[in-house]
Design an enzyme around this catalytic site. Structure first.
Site, PDB file in Angstrom:
ATOM      1  N   CYS A  84       0.851  -1.190   0.000  1.00 13.36           N
ATOM      2  CA  CYS A  84       0.000   0.000   0.000  1.00 13.36           C
ATOM      3  C   CYS A  84       0.886   1.240   0.000  1.00 13.36           C
ATOM      4  CB  CYS A  84      -0.910  -0.013   1.227  1.00 13.36           C
ATOM      5  SG  CYS A  84      -1.923   1.475   1.402  1.00 13.36           S
ATOM      6  N   CYS A  87       0.333   3.209   3.582  1.00 16.73           N
ATOM      7  CA  CYS A  87       0.830   2.769   4.893  1.00 16.73           C
ATOM      8  C   CYS A  87       1.922   1.709   4.830  1.00 16.73           C
ATOM      9  CB  CYS A  87      -0.333   2.262   5.746  1.00 16.73           C
ATOM     10  SG  CYS A  87      -1.063   0.718   5.150  1.00 16.73           S
ATOM     11  N   CYS A 132      -7.229  -1.311   1.569  1.00 22.92           N
ATOM     12  CA  CYS A 132      -6.159  -1.775   2.440  1.00 22.92           C
ATOM     13  C   CYS A 132      -6.738  -2.077   3.821  1.00 22.92           C
ATOM     14  CB  CYS A 132      -5.072  -0.704   2.531  1.00 22.92           C
ATOM     15  SG  CYS A 132      -3.771  -1.098   3.725  1.00 22.92           S
ATOM     16  N   CYS A 135      -5.023   0.681   6.523  1.00 16.85           N
ATOM     17  CA  CYS A 135      -5.338   2.120   6.527  1.00 16.85           C
ATOM     18  C   CYS A 135      -6.685   2.456   5.892  1.00 16.85           C
ATOM     19  CB  CYS A 135      -4.223   2.927   5.869  1.00 16.85           C
ATOM     20  SG  CYS A 135      -4.124   2.765   4.068  1.00 16.85           S
ATOM     21  N   CYS A 155      -8.596  -5.724  -9.604  1.00 17.38           N
ATOM     22  CA  CYS A 155      -8.197  -4.679 -10.537  1.00 17.38           C
ATOM     23  C   CYS A 155      -7.763  -3.478  -9.693  1.00 17.38           C
ATOM     24  CB  CYS A 155      -9.384  -4.337 -11.433  1.00 17.38           C
ATOM     25  SG  CYS A 155      -8.988  -3.210 -12.758  1.00 17.38           S
TER      26      CYS A 155
END
Length: 166
Positions: A84, A87, A132, A135, A155
């Site tokens: 991510c 984070c 995510c 976060c 996707c």
């Protein structure tokens, strides 16, 4: 003559009820349900704006979508892990990445516990949004047209991730 106004009044009432119901559904369309949940990594809006680029903020925090074929991560072929961009949470292993031909990095499975999902109505139809797990940042969507063994296509917006080679 009194029946016609009654029919018109009933039709108008039903029409207004229908519009009211539709407006209620559409009012929820812009709500990012992932943002309403508690996540281990929490920053204020101002902190996210300082930490992320403008495009990362638009995608991760405002549930935007990058232009297809615009991310170098779509063509990334090395062994490693996609994290991510907000984070640093490890999201996808390169072993499950494939070329879906859509112009966005696509994966058939996330790392265990790395992502969460919610229902997104932004285009008027329900879609599975993926975010995510640490976060709550918007990553993209999951579709049911992926390869075996899962049949899923995650996707993902490339700008929402960073790649760390093995």
């Amino acid at each position: 003559m009194t029946t016609r106004p009654t029919i018109t009044t009933r039709r108008r009432l039903l029409g207004w009820l229908g519009l009211g119901s539709g407006a209620a559904v559409l009012a929820g369309c812009g709500v990012d349900r992932a943002e309403a949940k508690e996540f281990p990594v929490r920053l204020s809006d101002a902190e996210w704006k300082r930490k992320l680029t403008g495009e990362q903020y638009r995608i991760l925090r405002q549930a935007g979508t990058e232009r297809s074929y615009s991310s170098p991560l779509d063509k990334e072929k090395r062994k490693g892990t996609f994290h991510c961009a907000g984070c640093g949470n490890a999201l996808y292993a390169s072993a499950v990445k494939y070329d879906s031909g859509t112009g966005w990095p696509s994966f058939w499975r996330a790392l265990p516990g790395a992502v969460g999902t919610s229902t997104d109505y932004k285009i008027g139809l329900p879609r599975t949004e993926v975010h995510c797990a640490d976060c709550g940042g918007h990553l993209g969507h999951i579709f049911n047209d992926g390869p075996r063994p899962t049949g899923k296509r995650h996707c993902i917006n490339g700008v929402a991730m960073v790649f760390r080679p093995a």
